[in-house]
Design a protein around this motif. Structure first.
Motif, PDB file in Angstrom:
ATOM      1  N   GLY A 115       4.016   0.399   1.314  1.00  0.00           N
ATOM      2  CA  GLY A 115       3.257   1.237   0.402  1.00  0.00           C
ATOM      3  C   GLY A 115       3.864   1.415  -0.977  1.00  0.00           C
ATOM      4  N   ASP A 126      -5.448   2.275   7.304  1.00  0.00           N
ATOM      5  CA  ASP A 126      -4.995   2.297   5.913  1.00  0.00           C
ATOM      6  C   ASP A 126      -5.758   1.240   5.115  1.00  0.00           C
ATOM      7  OD1 ASP A 126      -3.286   1.543   3.559  1.00  0.00           O
ATOM      8  OD2 ASP A 126      -2.006   3.099   4.410  1.00  0.00           O
ATOM      9  N   ALA A 161       2.526   1.533   5.650  1.00  0.00           N
ATOM     10  CA  ALA A 161       3.386   2.582   5.096  1.00  0.00           C
ATOM     11  C   ALA A 161       4.714   1.991   4.622  1.00  0.00           C
ATOM     12  CB  ALA A 161       3.624   3.670   6.129  1.00  0.00           C
TER      13      ALA A 161
END
Length: 60
Positions: A10, A49, A7
């Motif tokens: 990202g 992810d 994240a």
């Protein structure tokens, strides 16, 4: 924790993000943690992810 790292990266293009994540995992994760991550990816990576999965591929 790997998803949190993904994240954080990202905002980068996918290939660059995967390289950065792989670098982070290689520098800061204990070998036992990386081994468990590899096993998790091999087991299907449920909930992981996709950038982390890409990073693991680079690390191998």
């Amino acid at each position: 924790m790997a998803n949190d790292i993904a994240a954080h990266h990202g905002h980068l293009p996918g290939d660059v993000a995967a390289e950065e994540i792989a670098g982070h995992l290689g520098r800061f994760w204990d070998p036992r943690m990386r081994t468990r991550l590899y096993e998790f990816v091999d087991a299907g990576a449920d909930g992981l992810d996709p950038l982390v999965v890409a990073a693991v591929k680079l690390m191998r």
